[in-house]
Enzyme design. Sequence first.
Site, PDB file in Angstrom:
ATOM      1  N   GLN A 237      25.407  19.912  41.108  1.00  0.00           N
ATOM      2  CA  GLN A 237      26.355  19.424  40.095  1.00  0.00           C
ATOM      3  C   GLN A 237      27.702  19.068  40.734  1.00  0.00           C
ATOM      4  OE1 GLN A 237      25.655  18.902  36.709  1.00  0.00           O
ATOM      5  NE2 GLN A 237      27.671  17.990  36.640  1.00  0.00           N
TER       6      GLN A 237
ATOM      7  N   ASP B 138      18.867  12.918  41.190  1.00  0.00           N
ATOM      8  CA  ASP B 138      20.115  12.268  40.755  1.00  0.00           C
ATOM      9  C   ASP B 138      20.177  10.828  41.273  1.00  0.00           C
ATOM     10  OD1 ASP B 138      21.766  13.655  39.024  1.00  0.00           O
ATOM     11  OD2 ASP B 138      22.643  14.914  40.583  1.00  0.00           O
TER      12      ASP B 138
ATOM     13  N   LYS C  83      21.199  20.668  30.668  1.00  0.00           N
ATOM     14  CA  LYS C  83      20.066  20.220  31.494  1.00  0.00           C
ATOM     15  C   LYS C  83      18.957  21.285  31.493  1.00  0.00           C
ATOM     16  CE  LYS C  83      22.941  17.212  34.301  1.00  0.00           C
ATOM     17  NZ  LYS C  83      23.800  17.056  35.483  1.00  0.00           N
TER      18      LYS C  83
END
Length: 293
Positions: free
Chosen positions: A96, A119, A52
């Site tokens: 995460q 997200d 990422k």
Amino acid sequence: MKILDGKKTSQDIKQEIKAEVDGMKARGEKVPHLAAVLVGNDGASLTYVGSKVRACEQVGFESTLIKMPSTTSETELLKKIEQLNQDDHIDGFIVQLPLPEQIDTQKVIMAIDPSKDVDGFHPENFGKMALDMTTFIPATPFGILELLERYGVETKGKHTVVIGRSHIVGRPMSILMGRKGFPGNSTVTLTHSYTKNIAQITTQADIIITALGVPNYLKAEMVKDDAVVIDVGITRVEDPSSEKGYRITGDVDFENVSKKASHITPVPGGVGPMTIAMLLKNTLLARAQRRHL
């Protein structure tokens, strides 16, 4: 049979985003800034977060990686999230998953400012998605929609079967495929571990989206001719013949299913790269929305 090439498509999307960022730089505007919080040192999570951060560099975003030890308490993580919520330089951030067991994942998701939740996991964003309002769509479902759209896969009036009901992929996918518009307007069946006679349902499907995490689960006899097959599964399977000692395998028995399907995503190189590209797209959207703040 057509391969839905996520690797190539994600590169195209990154090029488009880079062109937009170059324009922002030329106009002297602030470029998007994505932060990622990593708690502990889970191998797969390290790999994901690393890719990422690299993707941010490729498109000209600023990025910040915040590493916290696996012993981090819930309070410490919530405090860090509050700092990121308040930081005007950061347009969007992700925490995460999975998190260490001492931390309540739901509490963490709830603590993220919905306007920075790139997200798309916060209930406010999930609710907006379910109501067809503009919002951050979770990156994996967003990537699948983008693949279907760019390859011109017809979804209207089709029967879509989703295998798996996770909050990250299965459930949002079932909502998105039934929404008005393209891709969408399909009739959706959401299946899971308690579904009886699953093969009976999948053989009627025009489109199958599987997100189970069970290697080679979907066999050729479970798929009708010319079905569209989207494989979200990603599992490390031991393989002594590979130099890494393992290979990455999806939910679909690719070799045999690909002989029947009209379109199929490979693993790796299908949905995976799309997820990262769409996270960047969400961050670009977050920057556009924050421009007015």
